[in-house]
Design a protein around this motif. Structure first.
Motif, mmCIF file in Angstrom:
data_model
loop_
_atom_site.group_PDB
_atom_site.id
_atom_site.type_symbol
_atom_site.label_atom_id
_atom_site.label_comp_id
_atom_site.label_asym_id
_atom_site.label_seq_id
_atom_site.Cartn_x
_atom_site.Cartn_y
_atom_site.Cartn_z
ATOM 1 N N VAL A 131 0.852 -1.192 0.000
ATOM 2 C CA VAL A 131 0.000 0.000 0.000
ATOM 3 C C VAL A 131 0.890 1.245 0.000
ATOM 4 O O VAL A 131 2.067 1.175 0.365
ATOM 5 N N PRO A 132 0.370 2.394 -0.409
ATOM 6 C CA PRO A 132 1.176 3.616 -0.342
ATOM 7 C C PRO A 132 1.661 3.885 1.089
ATOM 8 O O PRO A 132 0.892 3.783 2.048
ATOM 9 N N MET A 133 2.937 4.221 1.202
ATOM 10 C CA MET A 133 3.498 4.599 2.492
ATOM 11 C C MET A 133 3.371 6.109 2.653
ATOM 12 O O MET A 133 3.600 6.857 1.695
ATOM 13 N N LEU A 134 3.042 6.557 3.872
ATOM 14 C CA LEU A 134 2.795 7.977 4.071
ATOM 15 C C LEU A 134 3.270 8.437 5.455
ATOM 16 O O LEU A 134 2.499 9.014 6.222
ATOM 17 N N PRO A 135 4.529 8.228 5.799
ATOM 18 C CA PRO A 135 5.012 8.764 7.077
ATOM 19 C C PRO A 135 5.038 10.288 7.037
ATOM 20 O O PRO A 135 5.426 10.889 6.030
ATOM 21 N N THR A 136 4.627 10.922 8.122
ATOM 22 C CA THR A 136 4.580 12.382 8.175
ATOM 23 C C THR A 136 5.092 12.865 9.522
ATOM 24 O O THR A 136 5.031 12.156 10.524
ATOM 25 N N GLY A 137 5.634 14.079 9.549
ATOM 26 C CA GLY A 137 6.170 14.618 10.793
ATOM 27 C C GLY A 137 7.315 13.771 11.326
ATOM 28 O O GLY A 137 8.225 13.397 10.586
ATOM 29 N N LYS A 138 7.237 13.414 12.610
ATOM 30 C CA LYS A 138 8.275 12.551 13.193
ATOM 31 C C LYS A 138 8.314 11.183 12.521
ATOM 32 O O LYS A 138 9.333 10.500 12.540
ATOM 33 N N GLY A 139 7.176 10.808 11.910
ATOM 34 C CA GLY A 139 7.116 9.511 11.239
ATOM 35 C C GLY A 139 8.090 9.385 10.086
ATOM 36 O O GLY A 139 8.420 8.267 9.678
ATOM 37 N N THR A 140 8.577 10.511 9.540
ATOM 38 C CA THR A 140 9.532 10.433 8.430
ATOM 39 C C THR A 140 10.881 9.879 8.879
ATOM 40 O O THR A 140 11.727 9.562 8.044
ATOM 41 N N SER A 141 11.078 9.755 10.184
ATOM 42 C CA SER A 141 12.319 9.156 10.688
ATOM 43 C C SER A 141 12.208 7.643 10.809
ATOM 44 O O SER A 141 13.170 6.972 11.173
ATOM 45 N N ALA A 142 11.031 7.106 10.505
ATOM 46 C CA ALA A 142 10.795 5.667 10.592
ATOM 47 C C ALA A 142 10.438 5.127 9.210
ATOM 48 O O ALA A 142 10.121 5.883 8.292
ATOM 49 N N GLU A 144 5.534 20.520 8.816
ATOM 50 C CA GLU A 144 6.028 19.136 8.815
ATOM 51 C C GLU A 144 6.175 18.590 7.395
ATOM 52 O O GLU A 144 5.460 19.008 6.481
ATOM 53 N N ALA A 145 7.090 17.652 7.261
ATOM 54 C CA ALA A 145 7.316 16.988 5.975
ATOM 55 C C ALA A 145 6.546 15.674 5.928
ATOM 56 O O ALA A 145 6.228 15.087 6.969
ATOM 57 N N THR A 146 6.253 15.214 4.732
ATOM 58 C CA THR A 146 5.602 13.925 4.506
ATOM 59 C C THR A 146 6.320 13.220 3.366
ATOM 60 O O THR A 146 6.643 13.830 2.342
ATOM 61 N N ILE A 147 6.586 11.946 3.558
ATOM 62 C CA ILE A 147 7.183 11.114 2.510
ATOM 63 C C ILE A 147 6.083 10.294 1.854
ATOM 64 O O ILE A 147 5.255 9.688 2.548
ATOM 65 N N ILE A 148 6.066 10.282 0.535
ATOM 66 C CA ILE A 148 5.114 9.458 -0.213
ATOM 67 C C ILE A 148 5.898 8.413 -0.982
ATOM 68 O O ILE A 148 6.773 8.741 -1.786
ATOM 69 N N GLU A 149 5.608 7.141 -0.717
ATOM 70 C CA GLU A 149 6.177 6.047 -1.513
ATOM 71 C C GLU A 149 5.011 5.212 -2.044
ATOM 72 O O GLU A 149 4.208 4.703 -1.272
ATOM 73 N N LEU A 150 4.933 5.116 -3.353
ATOM 74 C CA LEU A 150 3.820 4.408 -3.978
ATOM 75 C C LEU A 150 4.296 3.744 -5.264
ATOM 76 O O LEU A 150 5.435 3.949 -5.697
ATOM 77 N N ALA A 151 3.424 2.963 -5.865
ATOM 78 C CA ALA A 151 3.760 2.326 -7.139
ATOM 79 C C ALA A 151 2.544 2.292 -8.037
ATOM 80 O O ALA A 151 1.453 1.884 -7.604
#
Length: 389
Positions: A215-226, A240-247
């Motif tokens: 599924v799309p990954m969506l860590p945001t805020g402190k979650g971007t460190s995990a 805050e930043a958010t990382i999007i990883e999808l396919a």
């Protein structure tokens, strides 16, 4: 069928050649990606026992399925009906009865029970109980790990497979564009994901999308460190930043991408780190060409990180192609120091750079094809830190 019967036959020949080299007479494959690759079979039936048998002397693979799933094999595969074998429905979740009791009897019936049998020992879908049933039921067989035999045959793609990955890349671009449009201060993460998923499944006007192995990954805020965090019902927060990883996925072929977005005023630390990350990615990508090893690509990548004194212990790439939950990786090459796998034309991999620093992180990636002389990036999408005020 997704491919021509000729292509499926060519794949079978390559698998048999690899089996001969490993001294395997019969190979049992539970990985749904391998089952798809060998036969065209495609259904959400991998939650329970199923497999494909490849015997060195048989002209076709054999699908071993639950009765209610056999219809899917008649529709999706190129196999003759005689090579679609059904076990008894009464075995479904009625421990200790198990479908592999029927698999063992089928192998005995065909007089393959004293031969060398290759097993996918590290497949997500090959349970300890499956192994126990085979080991006890076939005491005269020589059981051995096939060591991702089919995965390595899948390693080099056909031109037809590359075409599907290019289509998937257009869907990826659309999905990422949708992500950047919908990630805004005050918006719930789940609402953004709903739009992203809709975009990935609807695909392009010409080509509809498929479900992804992850599924799309969506860590945001402190979650971007995990790593590998998914969405919640919480709202995106300014600053805050958010990382999007999808396919994007087309006919089970994946084209992953990762990008990072930040909301509010630009954070120079994140901007600089993203520039260093992309510089490392570009250095590694510049080394991609036939004849180079994964190690050589990784050395170029880490040389840049060393310059910026950025520590990263995880791999920075892996092979991609067909994918089913819970993964879209092929479990073959790794872009990391020490991996001496040699790159060849039509090898495809996801080169992913995630940098984590305690309570924040950034990430960027590219899906890459090795060409006859160089490399091709499947997607065309800015890797800079995306900033929304």
């Amino acid at each position: 069928m997704t491919f021509t019967k000729t292509e499926y036959k060519e794949r079978l020949v390559k698998v048999k050649e690899a089996m001969q080299k490993k001294g395997i007479d019969l190979m049992i494959s539970q990985d749904p990606a391998n089952m798809n690759y060998l036969t065209g079979y495609d259904a959400w039936s991998f939650y329970y026992a199923q497999c494909v048998l490849v015997h060195i002397n048989e002209d076709e693979p054999i699908c071993f399925l639950r009765p209610m799933d056999a219809g899917g094999a008649y529709i999706k595969t190129y196999l003759q009906n005689k090579n679609i074998i059904r076990y008894d429905e009464k075995c479904i979740h009625t421990w200790p009865s198990h479908p592999y009791e029927y698999l063992v009897e089928e192998i005995k019936r065909r007089k393959w029970d004293n031969q060398s049998i290759g097993l996918e020992m590290d497949s997500h879908y090959f349970t300890a109980f499956c192994y126990k049933k085979i080991k006890i039921g076939l005491p005269d067989a020589k059981l051995k790990d096939s060591e991702r035999l089919v995965n390595w045959v899948r390693f080099v793609k056909s031109d037809a497979e590359i075409d599907l990955m290019r289509i998937a890349s257009r869907i990826t671009e659309k999905g990422m564009k949708t992500a950047l449009e919908n990630i805004n201060t005050g918006v719930r993460q789940c609402d953004a994901i709903a739009e992203i998923q809709k975009s990935l499944i609807s695909g392009t006007p010409e080509f509809g999308g498929d479900y992804a192995g992850i599924v799309p990954m969506l860590p945001t805020g402190k979650g971007t460190s995990a790593s590998h965090l998914t969405w919640t019902e919480e709202k995106f927060i300014k600053g805050e930043a958010t990382i999007i990883e999808l396919a994007g996925v087309y006919k089970k072929y994946h084209c992953p991408m990762a990008r990072t977005i930040t909301l509010g005023e630009p954070d120079q630390k994140k901007i600089d780190t993203m520039k260093a990350t992309n510089e490392a990615l570009d250095a590694g990508i510049s080394e991609v060409k036939p004849g180079k090893t994964c190690d050589e690509v990784a050395q170029k990548f880490w040389k840049v990180l060393d310059k910026y004194k950025i520590k990263k212990s995880s791999r920075t790439g892996y092979s991609i192609g067909i994918g089913y939950p819970p993964d879209w990786g092929e479990h073959t090459l790794n872009i990391q120091k020490g991996d001496k796998t040699i790159l060849q034309p039509n090898v495809t991999f996801h080169m992913i750079a995630v940098m984590q620093f305690g309570n924040w992180g950034v990430e960027s990636s590219e899906a890459i094809r090795v060409t006859e002389k160089s490399r091709e990036l499947f997607c065309k999408f800015s890797r800079e830190l995306h900033i929304k005020g």
